[in-house]
Design an enzyme around this catalytic site. Structure first.
Site, mmCIF file in Angstrom:
data_model
loop_
_atom_site.group_PDB
_atom_site.id
_atom_site.type_symbol
_atom_site.label_atom_id
_atom_site.label_comp_id
_atom_site.label_asym_id
_atom_site.label_seq_id
_atom_site.Cartn_x
_atom_site.Cartn_y
_atom_site.Cartn_z
ATOM 1 N N GLY A 18 -0.300 6.398 4.840
ATOM 2 C CA GLY A 18 -0.950 7.142 3.767
ATOM 3 C C GLY A 18 -2.321 6.614 3.421
ATOM 4 C CG ASP A 38 4.233 -0.198 2.678
ATOM 5 O OD1 ASP A 38 5.370 0.217 2.370
ATOM 6 O OD2 ASP A 38 3.208 0.496 2.583
ATOM 7 C CG ASP A 64 10.127 -4.873 -4.583
ATOM 8 O OD1 ASP A 64 9.173 -4.271 -5.135
ATOM 9 O OD2 ASP A 64 11.292 -4.854 -5.020
ATOM 10 C CB VAL A 65 4.160 -4.581 -4.959
ATOM 11 C CG1 VAL A 65 3.521 -4.512 -3.584
ATOM 12 C CG2 VAL A 65 4.594 -3.200 -5.457
ATOM 13 C CE1 TYR A 159 1.005 8.209 -9.281
ATOM 14 C CE2 TYR A 159 -0.194 9.979 -10.378
ATOM 15 C CZ TYR A 159 -0.092 9.045 -9.353
ATOM 16 O OH TYR A 159 -1.090 8.955 -8.414
ATOM 17 C CE LYS A 163 -1.189 5.392 -9.376
ATOM 18 N NZ LYS A 163 -1.542 4.334 -8.407
#
Length: 255
Positions: A18, A38, A64-65, A159, A163
């Site tokens: 992506g 990722d 895993d962030v 979301y 953001k």
């Protein structure tokens, strides 16, 4: 083309595919060695493709962030293999649609954890390295135009909130680190045809047409449309820019 990036090392979260992979490719074309983080196990294959196609050093790590310790360990691994990173792009992110009155707490928290906490943990690991060694650095967070407007007709409060918080986190860290050599900015893409978005629009052509009809430029963004902006913010060409969020949306938020 920005030429002062050759020899730098970047870490890109969400880099397996992506927009993250596209951004990593744009940096690699400028001579940057790239570490990809990722959750997808294909991240190592993505790194191999970058190295083979563009002639840079690249490495991938599954992480895993939302796990701060795992992020720190992954940065240490990449640093040992590639050298100290001086560039960071946080492209890891998710969105989950749903009516706010019925959303489950765990669903809300998952979006916040990945998009906001994941960005902070990556920035923290990156910042430690630059600050500890007195190396200048540039961090670029991927926010979204959804952090400044409310999209229609989809319901995605978690979301949008996450953001918006990412954009403000960029400001906060930019001020905190301004005199210590690290610049922090964010980009806020509009509707972009990432791999996942393209799959969705192919299956929902009516909604895709609704989105596109609201974009003054008459099309959704292609991943490559981010290349110039990211290269600019990563380079010394933007040496006096920090704490900013730049929207790139074909004019959508101008309406």
């Amino acid at each position: 083309m920005t030429k002062d990036l050759a020899g730098h090392v970047a870490v890109v979260t969400g880099g397996a595919r992506g927009l993250g992979y596209s951004i990593a490719s744009a940096l690699a074309r400028r001579g940057v060695d790239v570490g990809l983080l990722d959750l997808l196990p294909t991240v190592s294959e993505s790194a191999e493709s970058l190295a083979g196609d563009l002639g840079v050093r690249a490495a991938g790590r599954v992480v895993d962030v939302t796990d701060a310790d795992a992020v720190e360990a992954a940065f240490a691994d990449l640093e040992a293999e590639l050298g100290q990173p001086t560039l960071l792009v946080t492209a890891a992110g998710i969105t989950i649609w749903g009516a706010s009155e019925t959303v489950e707490p765990a669903v809300w928290q998952k979006v916040i954890d990945v998009n906001l906490s994941g960005t902070f943990f990556a920035a923290q690991a990156f910042g430690r390295r630059c600050l500890d060694t007195n190396r200048n650095g540039s961090a670029i967070f991927v926010s979204s135009m959804s952090g400044f407007i409310v999209n229609q007709p989809q319901f995605q409060a978690s979301y949008s909130a996450s953001k918006a918080a990412v954009a403000h986190l960029a400001k906060s860290l930019a001020v905190e680190w301004a005199t210590r050599g690290i610049r922090v900015n964010a980009i806020a893409p509009g509707y972009f045809l990432s791999d996942m978005t393209r799959e969705f629009t192919d299956s929902n052509p009516d909604l895709a047409e609704q989105w596109t009809s609201s974009i003054p430029m008459g099309r959704m963004g292609e991943p490559g449309d981010l290349d110039g902006l990211v290269g600019f913010l990563a380079s010394a060409d933007s040496a006096y820019i920090t704490g900013q969020t730049i929207t790139i949306d074909g004019g959508y938020t101008s309406l």
